[in-house]
Write an enzyme that holds these catalytic residues in place. Structure first.
Site, PDB file in Angstrom:
ATOM      1  N   HIS A  91      31.782  -1.437   7.964  1.00 37.16           N
ATOM      2  CA  HIS A  91      32.806  -2.283   7.664  1.00 37.16           C
ATOM      3  C   HIS A  91      32.081  -3.978   8.201  1.00 37.16           C
ATOM      4  CE1 HIS A  91      37.350  -3.786   8.173  1.00 37.16           C
ATOM      5  NE2 HIS A  91      36.605  -4.233   7.433  1.00 37.16           N
ATOM      6  N   HIS A 132      30.656  -3.417  12.085  1.00 35.20           N
ATOM      7  CA  HIS A 132      30.993  -2.363  12.772  1.00 35.20           C
ATOM      8  C   HIS A 132      31.249  -0.892  11.872  1.00 35.20           C
ATOM      9  CE1 HIS A 132      34.884  -3.681  11.750  1.00 35.20           C
ATOM     10  NE2 HIS A 132      35.453  -2.488  11.833  1.00 35.20           N
ATOM     11  N   ASP A 153      33.653   2.255  11.290  1.00 36.89           N
ATOM     12  CA  ASP A 153      35.137   2.893  11.517  1.00 36.89           C
ATOM     13  C   ASP A 153      34.955   4.162  11.415  1.00 36.89           C
ATOM     14  OD1 ASP A 153      36.497   0.494  11.877  1.00 36.89           O
ATOM     15  OD2 ASP A 153      36.249   0.061   9.453  1.00 36.89           O
ATOM     16  N   LYS A 169      14.960  33.939  -1.724  1.00 37.84           N
ATOM     17  CA  LYS A 169      13.705  33.239  -1.339  1.00 37.84           C
ATOM     18  C   LYS A 169      13.303  33.442   0.163  1.00 37.84           C
ATOM     19  CE  LYS A 169      11.531  28.654  -1.479  1.00 37.84           C
ATOM     20  NZ  LYS A 169      10.792  28.841  -0.184  1.00 37.84           N
ATOM     21  N   PHE A 179     -15.824  11.951   1.167  1.00 38.23           N
ATOM     22  CA  PHE A 179     -16.549  12.518   0.429  1.00 38.23           C
ATOM     23  C   PHE A 179     -15.935  14.044   0.358  1.00 38.23           C
ATOM     24  CE2 PHE A 179     -20.703  14.741  -0.450  1.00 38.23           C
ATOM     25  CZ  PHE A 179     -21.345  13.809  -1.192  1.00 38.23           C
ATOM     26  N   GLY A 202     -26.889   1.287  -7.715  1.00 39.36           N
ATOM     27  CA  GLY A 202     -26.913   0.560  -6.487  1.00 39.36           C
ATOM     28  C   GLY A 202     -28.332  -0.223  -6.406  1.00 39.36           C
ATOM     29  N   ASP A 215     -36.702   8.866  -1.129  1.00 41.55           N
ATOM     30  CA  ASP A 215     -35.790  10.051  -0.451  1.00 41.55           C
ATOM     31  C   ASP A 215     -35.961  11.246  -1.247  1.00 41.55           C
ATOM     32  OD1 ASP A 215     -33.698  11.395   0.950  1.00 41.55           O
ATOM     33  OD2 ASP A 215     -31.906   9.955   0.287  1.00 41.55           O
ATOM     34  N   ARG A 240     -20.404   3.234  -8.889  1.00 41.35           N
ATOM     35  CA  ARG A 240     -20.716   3.323  -7.537  1.00 41.35           C
ATOM     36  C   ARG A 240     -19.686   2.488  -6.637  1.00 41.35           C
ATOM     37  NH1 ARG A 240     -25.960   4.921  -6.318  1.00 41.35           N
ATOM     38  NH2 ARG A 240     -24.904   5.739  -4.128  1.00 41.35           N
TER      39      ARG A 240
END
Length: 920
Positions: A38, A44, A46, A283, A681, A784, A837, A854
């Site tokens: 209200h 407030h 009620d 269930k 990853f 890259g 690498d 990338r």
């Protein structure tokens, strides 16, 4: 006019205000309450309780609190008519209480003790059943204020399972809106019918025949009406099998597959319109469990493929005693409490040795049996066969999950009344599919699902262990979304145990998006544990209301936890391609098909209720029905590439890329926050059902680890992009010859101070050297900084031998040209030089695939090129997601001779004096 309403009427001009003057009927079966928010001179709440024909009323300035330490002031005001409970609107200016009024909560209340005596004494205890208000409460009148015009009372939450500290939960802040349009909770429209269903449910729960379940069941004698109803049931019109144990129509001979994914039910928002076409089962509150029987080998497997046989040895022994025929059996394991109700917590205790309660296995389906594939057999025929098999060797431990009733509305009411989770519905004529299906549905009493635990809070007051668990779920893009916290449903032992477990998992960084979780004193943990939580509903802010902790789940991986969305029942049968029979079926059940990519790419991908469809005029093979969520999200600020651009890119290059991915294990690099954000990853995708076109490799290829992932069709690239996958890396072997790689890769990675011209020179030198060894190298940009040199070989040698050979090649080049090449990684080892690498050639190692973007500024892509194009390349990111159209006409043509160029390494190994290590 009742005396109780004199003051109420005296304060209002009903020719001006729309508030009701009187009226309203007292409920015949329950006392009602309403709380109205209200906005008068001050906001407030009620608070009104129905009693003796009126609504006893209090004004609560701060609203209710679930914290037992809060004493909320409640000013006793005049009684209101019962009809006031439906009032929502605006009281006009100049009228008493002028301002807006909404129905903030409503429901029923039960007095604890005599409420009239309580009012006279000044202490009223009661239990509430609303949308927002639950559990036990008390209203206490303050002493020494008997002469006040309006008596001050206190509204206090009693200590029960719903109580929560104010620091963790504010009911008025969490749930600010109206419930006017929601149904009244806790009402049963047909108590007699519901009670009859309760008896049936109890009988089913306790393993008795429904026909013996109480007076209601006994009264249901066969007659014309029941016969007519049976005639309408689809199962009744089918001809029975000619002899006991005979295979039903649709069964085909087929090998027993090594693995089987179970059919999963779909959560729906209401029962089907034609309930006679469905069967209904309880269930169960337990763990889904599949049983594979092949001779004396009996294995008990969870829904995610985990072998729990060693945890369930008594159950395995009982199944062996029953001498069931070879096959796959599908069901659920439960443990009953002292009242005969499935209890999830007791089931968990049964695995740690602290509880000797009997595990009961309710079996409801048999997709394979006696050398036959039954997945294309009607459900009711499969169940009839299963019931015969189980009845031949009766068991208190292994039971048939019986069908009962045809009215899902009343069944759900009955299930809720006796504390069950809900009801499972299954279309009678449905086949068995190894995925989530709209032909199996879940009708739940309340809401309940799994959540990932992302953190916890400290306890307050006298509580020990933890205050609450911070809950989350993964959205359709793989981001862990905050779903609120749960602090109810624990006991002292579980609080202390959880604290010990979680302290060992703590991490400094939140697993949720930045600033998603309020508070500054949260403890973060690795998102690995899964909690099962019941709750009333979702808030507008996507958090759970009134959550109660039910237990930890050990049978589901955290990555598979998503928010369950209720769907409408699919009223027409699933018409997707039927399962293949015989050996093809067995093979398909354990190993998803890889081809044809073009056909699969034309299928619609997984849909999202809040997603926007992609434009139908997109280039490439993107289906018009494919859905993308948050397509406007910028993935790379430098280029402006959005998520939608990324999806479009994969649609363009899908067929080109599949030539490089087909049959190979892959790893996915997800970037939910785009370039510059945190990366994930992912080598193992456990729930491939969410990513059409993405599949699992055969578990036997890497038995000591979860199944590896592969991109089965071009549609899998779109699904991956929808889940924020940017990079796709692949291994150097295919599933066909996984122990013997069919290529090796050298990644030319320039160190500090190395020019692009030096990278080009290095690639040319490598080409000359490899060709002198009798090998045929192929070139591609990396997307890259560097370049990739790829050499196809015949799959004859093991991983270690191939890796050791590539290491020898790199050592030779580094010794011969030490000013150009480095054989060791690390920034300080390659200043002014290029690190070659070779580590990407080990078992399980990966290299970014041709045509993959990338996660770097500009979003370069890895593209196959001819050696004569090397001088014209400007960088390893010569082409990008934005400029790929410049290269599409060339496609994979530069590598046209790749497949026929594979050679053995015998000559090359002799040329550099390499001798493979002897195997132990």
């Amino acid at each position: 006019m009742p005396d109780a309403l004199k003051l109420y009427k005296a304060k209002r001009n009903f020719s001006v205000t729309s508030e009701p003057e009187e009226g309203g009927q007292a409920s015949p079966d329950a006392l009602t309450f309403v709380i109205q928010k209200h906005w008068a001179t001050r906001l407030h709440y009620d608070f009104r309780l129905e009693l003796d024909g009126t609504m006893k009323s209090w004004a609560v300035p701060k609203g209710p609190s679930y914290d037992t330490h809060d004493r909320r002031m409640a000013i006793h005001v005049e009684d209101h008519p019962i009809s006031y409970s439906d009032f929502e609107g605006t009281i006009p200016p100049q009228q008493y209480g002028a301002g807006k009024v909404i129905i903030w909560d409503k429901g029923t209340w039960e007095p604890i003790g005599d409420p009239r005596a309580g009012f006279a004494k000044g202490e009223v205890k009661f239990e509430m059943h609303g949308h927002k208000m639950h559990g036990r409460w008390v209203l206490v009148r303050l002493r020494g204020h008997e002469d006040d015009k309006q008596e001050p009372w206190l509204l206090i939450k009693e200590n029960d399972e719903y109580a929560r500290p104010a620091a963790e939960f504010s009911v008025i802040d969490e749930f600010p809106d109206s419930v006017k349009d929601l149904p009244m909770p806790g009402r049963t429209t047909d108590t007699a019918v519901a009670n009859a269903k309760v008896a049936q449910l109890k009988a089913e729960r306790d393993g008795a025949e429904p026909a013996k379940a109480g007076k209601a069941a006994k009264a249901a004698k066969p007659g014309k009406e029941t016969a007519a109803a049976a005639a309408k049931t689809p199962a009744a019109s089918k001809a029975p099998r000619t002899r006991r144990g005979a295979m039903p129509e649709g069964a085909v001979k087929g090998d027993l597959p090594a693995t089987l994914n179970p059919e999963l039910a779909t959560l729906v928002d209401g029962p089907p319109q034609k309930p006679e076409e469905w069967i209904y089962e309880i269930k169960f509150d337990g763990y889904r469990m599949l049983t594979r029987i092949e001779g004396k080998d009996i294995r008990l497997i969870t829904r995610n493929g985990n072998d729990w046989t060693d945890k369930l040895l008594p159950l395995q022994k009982e199944i062996r005693r029953m001498k069931l025929p070879d096959g796959w059996y599908d069901g659920e394991i439960v443990v009953h409490d002292e009242n005969g109700k499935p209890n999830f917590n007791l089931l968990q205790l049964a695995f740690d040795g602290s509880n000797k309660a009997q595990v009961v296995y309710f079996v409801f389906d048999v997709p394979y049996c006696k050398g036959h594939d039954l997945r294309d057999v009607r459900l009711d025929d499969r169940r009839a066969l299963l019931q015969e098999l189980l009845a031949a060797k009766p068991s208190d431990t292994v039971r048939f999950s019986a069908e009962f009733g045809t009215d899902p509305d009343q069944l759900v009411v009955a299930a809720c009344q006796i504390g069950l989770e809900g009801v499972i519905g299954k279309r009678r004529d449905s086949r068995y599919v190894t995925r989530r299906s709209p032909e199996w549905i879940k009708l739940k009493c309340g809401q309940r699902q799994e959540f990932v635990i992302g953190g916890y809070t400290d306890p307050q007051g006298s509580r020990t262990g933890i205050g609450s668990l911070l809950l989350g779920y993964y959205d359709d893009e793989g981001v862990l979304r905050y779903a609120g916290n749960v602090g109810s449903g624990f006991n002292g032992a579980s609080l202390r145990h959880l604290r010990e477990v979680l302290e060992g998992m703590e991490t400094e960084k939140s697993p949720f998006p930045a600033r998603a979780v309020p508070g500054r004193t949260n403890h973060w943990v690795r998102p690995e544990l899964v909690a099962e939580v019941s709750f009333s509903e979702w808030t507008a802010g996507d958090a759970v209301r009134h959550p109660v902790f039910q237990g930890l789940r050990k049978d589901k991986p955290a990555r598979s936890v998503v928010r369950e969305q209720a769907k409408h029942v699919q009223e027409t049968p699933d018409t997707s391609t039927p399962a293949k029979g015989g050996k093809a079926a067995a093979k398909a059940a354990s190993k998803p098909a890889a081809k044809p990519a073009a056909k699969a790419a034309a299928k619609p991908a997984a849909k999202s209720a809040r997603a926007k469809p992609v434009d139908t005029d997109l280039p490439g093979n993107l289906p018009a029905t494919f859905r993308v969520t948050h397509g406007e999200r910028v993935m790379d600020k430098e280029s402006g590439v959005t998520k939608m651009d990324l999806v479009r890119y994969y649609a363009l290059v899908g067929q080109l890329m599949m030539e490089h991915l087909e049959g190979r294990p892959v790893s996915l690099v997800r970037a939910p926050e785009g370039v510059g954000g945190e990366l994930f990853f992912q080598k193992h995708v456990t729930d491939t059902a969410k990513m059409p076109g993405v599949a699992q490799m055969d578990q036997a290829l890497d038995p000591d680890h979860p199944s590896m992932t592969r991109i089965a069709t071009a549609e899998g690239l779109l699904s991956s992009a929808q889940w924020n996958v940017v990079e796709i890396h692949s291994q150097n072997a295919t599933g066909k010859h996984y122990d013997t790689p069919d290529r090796f890769v050298f990644d030319l990675d320039p160190g500090e101070g190395v020019s692009w011209a030096q990278v080009q020179e290095a690639a040319a030198l490598m080409r000359v050297f490899l060709e002198e060894l009798g090998l045929t190298p192929f070139l591609k940009t990396s997307g890259g900084k560097g370049l990739h040199v790829v050499v196809p070989i015949k799959p004859k040698l093991d991983w270690d031998t191939v890796k050791d050979f590539t290491h020898a090649v790199v050592d030779h080049l580094a010794r011969t040209l030490p000013d150009r090449f480095a054989a060791k990684s690390g920034a300080k080892n390659r200043v002014g030089r290029i690190f070659i690498d070779y580590l990407r050639n080990g078992r399980g190692a990966t290299t970014v695939s041709a045509w993959s973007p990338r996660v770097r500024p500009g979003m370069g892509i890895s593209v196959p090129v001819r050696w004569d194009e090397l001088p014209g390349l400007t960088s390893g990111a010569h082409w990008t997601v934005k400029t790929v159209h410049e290269r599409l006409d060339e496609g994979n043509a530069p590598w046209a001779e790749y497949a026929k160029s594979a050679a053995t390494l015998t000559k090359a190994m002799k040329a550099i004096g390499f001798k493979p290590a002897k195997k132990k």
